[in-house]
Scaffold this motif. Structure first.
Motif, mmCIF file in Angstrom:
data_model
loop_
_atom_site.group_PDB
_atom_site.id
_atom_site.type_symbol
_atom_site.label_atom_id
_atom_site.label_comp_id
_atom_site.label_asym_id
_atom_site.label_seq_id
_atom_site.Cartn_x
_atom_site.Cartn_y
_atom_site.Cartn_z
ATOM 1 N N SER A 1 40.727 -50.016 -16.503
ATOM 2 C CA SER A 1 41.569 -48.872 -16.876
ATOM 3 C C SER A 1 42.882 -49.284 -17.522
ATOM 4 C CB SER A 1 41.849 -48.020 -15.636
ATOM 5 O OG SER A 1 40.620 -47.609 -15.091
ATOM 6 N N THR A 2 43.355 -50.509 -17.253
ATOM 7 C CA THR A 2 44.589 -50.964 -17.917
ATOM 8 C C THR A 2 44.272 -51.939 -19.062
ATOM 9 O OG1 THR A 2 44.832 -52.794 -16.375
ATOM 10 C CG2 THR A 2 46.003 -50.763 -15.812
ATOM 11 N N GLU B 1 43.735 -45.714 -18.585
ATOM 12 C CA GLU B 1 44.698 -45.550 -17.481
ATOM 13 C C GLU B 1 44.445 -44.300 -16.633
ATOM 14 O OE1 GLU B 1 48.728 -46.038 -18.861
ATOM 15 O OE2 GLU B 1 48.303 -47.956 -19.807
ATOM 16 N N SER C 1 41.678 -54.513 -8.695
ATOM 17 C CA SER C 1 40.299 -54.027 -8.643
ATOM 18 C C SER C 1 39.710 -54.036 -10.058
ATOM 19 C CB SER C 1 40.268 -52.601 -8.090
ATOM 20 O OG SER C 1 40.795 -51.685 -9.046
ATOM 21 N N PRO D 1 43.475 -41.484 -10.247
ATOM 22 C CA PRO D 1 42.618 -42.561 -9.729
ATOM 23 C C PRO D 1 43.486 -43.731 -9.269
ATOM 24 C CG PRO D 1 41.959 -41.889 -11.956
ATOM 25 C CD PRO D 1 43.280 -41.267 -11.694
ATOM 26 N N GLY E 1 43.317 -47.872 -7.718
ATOM 27 C CA GLY E 1 42.548 -49.084 -7.389
ATOM 28 C C GLY E 1 43.302 -49.881 -6.335
ATOM 29 N N ALA E 2 43.840 -51.055 -6.757
ATOM 30 C CA ALA E 2 44.590 -51.874 -5.808
ATOM 31 C C ALA E 2 46.091 -51.564 -5.859
ATOM 32 C CB ALA E 2 44.339 -53.352 -6.094
ATOM 33 N N GLY E 3 46.503 -50.709 -6.783
ATOM 34 C CA GLY E 3 47.926 -50.325 -6.863
ATOM 35 C C GLY E 3 48.842 -51.441 -7.326
ATOM 36 N N THR E 4 48.327 -52.380 -8.153
ATOM 37 C CA THR E 4 49.157 -53.516 -8.587
ATOM 38 C C THR E 4 49.706 -53.342 -10.004
ATOM 39 O OG1 THR E 4 47.325 -54.804 -9.520
ATOM 40 C CG2 THR E 4 47.758 -55.083 -7.167
ATOM 41 N N SER E 5 49.520 -52.167 -10.581
ATOM 42 C CA SER E 5 49.985 -51.984 -11.967
ATOM 43 C C SER E 5 51.512 -51.978 -12.001
ATOM 44 C CB SER E 5 49.384 -50.722 -12.573
ATOM 45 O OG SER E 5 49.413 -49.667 -11.639
ATOM 46 N N GLY F 1 47.460 -61.749 -12.358
ATOM 47 C CA GLY F 1 48.053 -62.494 -11.247
ATOM 48 C C GLY F 1 47.713 -61.892 -9.897
ATOM 49 N N GLU G 1 49.272 -56.332 -22.125
ATOM 50 C CA GLU G 1 48.285 -56.195 -21.056
ATOM 51 C C GLU G 1 48.698 -55.263 -19.912
ATOM 52 O OE1 GLU G 1 47.727 -60.270 -19.809
ATOM 53 O OE2 GLU G 1 49.475 -60.189 -18.508
ATOM 54 N N SER H 1 44.290 -58.395 -18.828
ATOM 55 C CA SER H 1 43.854 -59.749 -19.163
ATOM 56 C C SER H 1 44.525 -60.728 -18.206
ATOM 57 C CB SER H 1 44.111 -60.087 -20.631
ATOM 58 O OG SER H 1 45.432 -59.816 -21.015
ATOM 59 N N ILE I 1 36.281 -44.041 -13.493
ATOM 60 C CA ILE I 1 35.230 -45.035 -13.682
ATOM 61 C C ILE I 1 34.620 -45.360 -12.318
ATOM 62 C CG2 ILE I 1 34.802 -47.417 -14.393
ATOM 63 C CD1 ILE I 1 37.308 -46.903 -16.318
HETATM 64 C C1 LIG Z 1 51.976 -60.372 -9.415
HETATM 65 C C2 LIG Z 1 51.294 -59.570 -10.487
HETATM 66 C C3 LIG Z 1 50.769 -60.238 -11.581
HETATM 67 C C4 LIG Z 1 50.111 -59.523 -12.587
HETATM 68 N N1 LIG Z 1 49.577 -60.212 -13.643
HETATM 69 C C5 LIG Z 1 48.895 -59.543 -14.590
HETATM 70 C C6 LIG Z 1 48.280 -60.258 -15.671
HETATM 71 O O1 LIG Z 1 48.359 -61.475 -15.776
HETATM 72 N N2 LIG Z 1 47.578 -59.534 -16.572
HETATM 73 C C7 LIG Z 1 47.454 -58.169 -16.495
HETATM 74 O O2 LIG Z 1 46.786 -57.580 -17.329
HETATM 75 N N3 LIG Z 1 48.056 -57.486 -15.493
HETATM 76 C C8 LIG Z 1 48.750 -58.124 -14.549
HETATM 77 N N4 LIG Z 1 49.327 -57.432 -13.518
HETATM 78 C C9 LIG Z 1 49.205 -55.968 -13.476
HETATM 79 C C10 LIG Z 1 47.997 -55.403 -12.684
HETATM 80 O O3 LIG Z 1 47.473 -56.341 -11.791
HETATM 81 C C11 LIG Z 1 46.928 -54.899 -13.664
HETATM 82 O O4 LIG Z 1 47.443 -53.840 -14.432
HETATM 83 C C12 LIG Z 1 45.632 -54.450 -12.985
HETATM 84 O O5 LIG Z 1 44.658 -54.248 -13.979
HETATM 85 C C13 LIG Z 1 45.786 -53.185 -12.164
HETATM 86 O O6 LIG Z 1 44.635 -53.023 -11.351
HETATM 87 P P1 LIG Z 1 44.689 -52.200 -9.984
HETATM 88 O O7 LIG Z 1 43.357 -52.259 -9.359
HETATM 89 O O8 LIG Z 1 45.824 -52.639 -9.167
HETATM 90 O O9 LIG Z 1 44.926 -50.729 -10.568
HETATM 91 P P2 LIG Z 1 45.946 -49.609 -10.095
HETATM 92 O O10 LIG Z 1 47.333 -50.124 -10.135
HETATM 93 O O11 LIG Z 1 45.480 -49.010 -8.840
HETATM 94 O O12 LIG Z 1 45.737 -48.544 -11.270
HETATM 95 C C14 LIG Z 1 46.099 -48.868 -12.586
HETATM 96 C C15 LIG Z 1 45.741 -47.710 -13.522
HETATM 97 O O13 LIG Z 1 44.329 -47.569 -13.609
HETATM 98 C C16 LIG Z 1 43.902 -46.289 -13.143
HETATM 99 N N5 LIG Z 1 42.669 -46.530 -12.378
HETATM 100 C C17 LIG Z 1 42.490 -47.353 -11.325
HETATM 101 N N6 LIG Z 1 41.198 -47.356 -10.956
HETATM 102 C C18 LIG Z 1 40.547 -46.499 -11.793
HETATM 103 C C19 LIG Z 1 39.198 -46.071 -11.924
HETATM 104 N N7 LIG Z 1 38.222 -46.533 -11.143
HETATM 105 N N8 LIG Z 1 38.901 -45.159 -12.890
HETATM 106 C C20 LIG Z 1 39.859 -44.697 -13.726
HETATM 107 N N9 LIG Z 1 41.151 -45.069 -13.648
HETATM 108 C C21 LIG Z 1 41.485 -45.977 -12.698
HETATM 109 C C22 LIG Z 1 45.050 -45.740 -12.333
HETATM 110 O O14 LIG Z 1 45.095 -44.340 -12.369
HETATM 111 C C23 LIG Z 1 46.248 -46.365 -13.059
HETATM 112 O O15 LIG Z 1 46.578 -45.610 -14.189
HETATM 113 C C24 LIG Z 1 49.995 -58.118 -12.498
HETATM 114 C C25 LIG Z 1 50.535 -57.448 -11.402
HETATM 115 C C26 LIG Z 1 51.188 -58.160 -10.396
HETATM 116 C C27 LIG Z 1 51.742 -57.417 -9.220
#
Ligand SMILES: Cc1cc2nc3c(=O)[nH]c(=O)nc-3n(C[C@H](O)[C@H](O)[C@H](O)COP(=O)(O)OP(=O)(O)OC[C@H]3O[C@@H](n4cnc5c(N)ncnc54)[C@H](O)[C@@H]3O)c2cc1C
Length: 468
Positions: free
Chosen positions: A155-156, A209, A149, A80, A82-86, A145, A425, A159, A215
């Motif tokens: 999924s992570t 994750e 999504s 899966p 989302g926004a790929g920011t993990s 930050g 987090e 916070s 979801i």
């Molecule tokens: C500049 C920066 C600052 C950040 N600051 C924080 C912070 O303050 N706190 C924090 O917690 N994180 C932070 N992060 C990390 C990141 O933003 C989080 O982990 C965020 O929750 C990831 O969301 P995403 O949509 O990018 O998920 P993705 O990176 O796309 O996916 C993350 C994980 O979730 C799974 N996933 C995604 N969507 C679904 C779905 N619908 N159903 C099931 N699984 C799914 C994916 O398989 C993957 O394992 C930061 C990242 C950056 C680049």
């Protein structure tokens, strides 16, 4: 980290067959274009990328279920997206397979203002949700930050800066719709604020994750926008003074909405990146929510604690544009760190300890940073005992990677020794897998048993959290 080669689960011919079946279902919404695959095989960390064989863009829960059924029939791994920011290599396709990009499922489905909740699809981003809510007088506080999504944040178990007051995703998800590894669709809970009915599956999927299911719908708690909000900054000559101010503020029960620590290296990086001129010292950034009187009272109390610990230059503002500028700069801290060394990347790591051990953990870590000779700005949601290092690295320098790996290991074991966690987090992904047993011991065997019961063929995001 030793370089790992991708190990495709299926032969090229078997993959082709699975993709042909998916193509029939999705048409143009299944792509094998190299650029799209590359984008979906990496996150925002330095972790080596592994592109999937194809990327699917579903539009509904039912369509996700059909995709999963086809993948299950062919044994094709599913990641899966989302926004790929993990930040821990979460979305890398280590065994090939398809990336299911949920960003086109981006509708807010229901705002139940009188119940203070909202139902949305997983591709809604945190900023999009708050834009949508703007006229309702309500908001959703969790703010990593990046503009992540909601599906990724669930999924992570994400916070952010507001968690000290409003909790993390763990405290703010009321119910989920999930497509299981065999294509079944379940809903984990109703909208009631609490429930004692059976196992808490909402909590099980929050932080899983992508390893247990996909979801496709989320019910979240909302909050009324406070009558008054003020932000403050305060500088400290010593890191110890800043951290002790945090500890005393939390222990005194002052309901701060945000309390963030930035060391002098991070402040310098932010000044350059965001064109600010804050004193280059250790800094606390704070926010207070409440009535006008409560906000003023909280600010005064923290100012008094800060001055006992050498805090100076305490400045506060209620002006929305100044507050927004300050917090945007804080949210851009990782990008500011990255800009410190041209052509370099950032190894972002986070740990979290009980608040009483925070000073000890941060001070030992800072000493380690200096001794090791790293460029590693320190920043943290310290009200929760959570802090991060954005270690600047040159991916092409193996000696540097080895040094950082060893430093990260010392950091994690320091946090564990203090009864903390290897990640507050960011999650485990691939990057922190090796620490899970040190943290949880036999409990990891129970996690594995759950994974095997729900995903016996290990199709869902394989190679993440733990190996099977
Ligand atoms: C500049 C920066 C600052 C950040 N600051 C924080 C912070 O303050 N706190 C924090 O917690 N994180 C932070 N992060 C990390 C990141 O933003 C989080 O982990 C965020 O929750 C990831 O969301 P995403 O949509 O990018 O998920 P993705 O990176 O796309 O996916 C993350 C994980 O979730 C799974 N996933 C995604 N969507 C679904 C779905 N619908 N159903 C099931 N699984 C799914 C994916 O398989 C993957 O394992 C930061 C990242 C950056 C680049």
């Amino acid at each position: 980290m030793a370089p790992v080669a991708a190990q495709p689960r299926l032969t090229p011919a078997a993959t082709e067959m699975a993709l042909a079946a998916l193509k029939q279902l999705l048409g143009d919404r299944l792509t094998t274009a190299q650029a799209v695959r590359d984008q979906h095989g990496r996150d925002e960390s330095w972790n080596p990328p592994f592109p999937p064989d194809a990327v699917a863009f579903p539009h509904s829960t039912e369509e996700v279920s059909e995709i999963v059924k086809i993948c299950a029939a062919h044994g094709l791994p599913i990641i899966p997206y989302g926004a790929g920011t993990s930040l821990e290599g979460h979305v890398t396709a280590l065994q090939g397979g398809i990336s299911i990009d949920l960003m086109q499922m981006n509708k807010v489905l229901q705002v139940n203002a009188e119940d203070l909740d909202v139902v949305c699809q997983p591709g809604v981003t945190r900023k999009q949700l708050n834009e949508y809510l703007r006229d309702t007088g309500l908001f959703f506080p969790i703010d990593p930050g990046a503009n992540a999504s909601i599906g990724g944040m669930v999924s992570t178990r994400a916070s952010g800066t507001n968690a000290v007051r409003y909790g993390t995703m763990r405290e703010n998800v009321l119910a989920l719709t999930v497509v299981m590894a065999d294509g079944r669709i379940i809903r984990t809970s109703k909208r009631a604020k609490k429930s004692a009915a059976g196992y808490d599956l909402t909590r099980l999927f929050t932080g899983s994750e992508g390893t247990l299911g996909i979801i496709t719908e989320i019910t979240l708690k909302l909050y009324g926008i406070p009558e008054a909000m003020s932000s403050a900054i305060c500088s400290f000559a010593t890191l110890e003074g800043a951290v002790n101010t945090v500890i005393q503020t939390i222990q005194a029960g002052i309901p701060v909405a945000r309390i963030e620590l930035l060391d002098d290296v991070q402040v310098d990086a932010i000044n350059r990146y965001s064109k600010l001129d804050m004193p280059v010292q250790n800094l606390l950034m704070l926010e207070f929510h409440g009535t006008e009187a409560a906000v003023a009272e909280q600010a005064e109390m923290v100012q008094s604690i800060a001055s006992d610990h050498g805090g100076n230059n305490f400045q506060w503002t209620t002006k929305p544009e100044e507050r927004a500028r300050l917090w945007q700069a804080r949210h851009d801290a990782a990008y500011a760190s990255k800009a410190l060394r041209k052509g370099c990347e950032v190894w972002a790591t986070d740990v979290c300890v009980p608040i009483s051990r925070l000073a000890e953990c941060i001070l030992e870590t800072k000493e380690d940073v200096v001794k090791t000779g790293l460029t590693a700005p320190l920043v943290g949601h310290v009200g929760d005992g959570n802090f991060h290092l954005a270690i600047v690295l040159d991916r092409n320098n193996p000696a540097e990677i080895e040094t950082i790996e060893a430093f990260n290991e010392r950091l994690v074991h320091r946090a564990l020794r203090m009864d903390g966690t290897c990640t507050g987090e960011h999650g485990i992904g691939r990057g922190k897998m090796k620490y899970l047993t040190a943290e949880h011991g036999e409990a990891v065997a129970v996690m594995r048993a759950i994974k095997k019961a729900l995903d016996p063929d290990n199709l869902m995001n394989p190679g993440k959290i733990f190996s099977i």
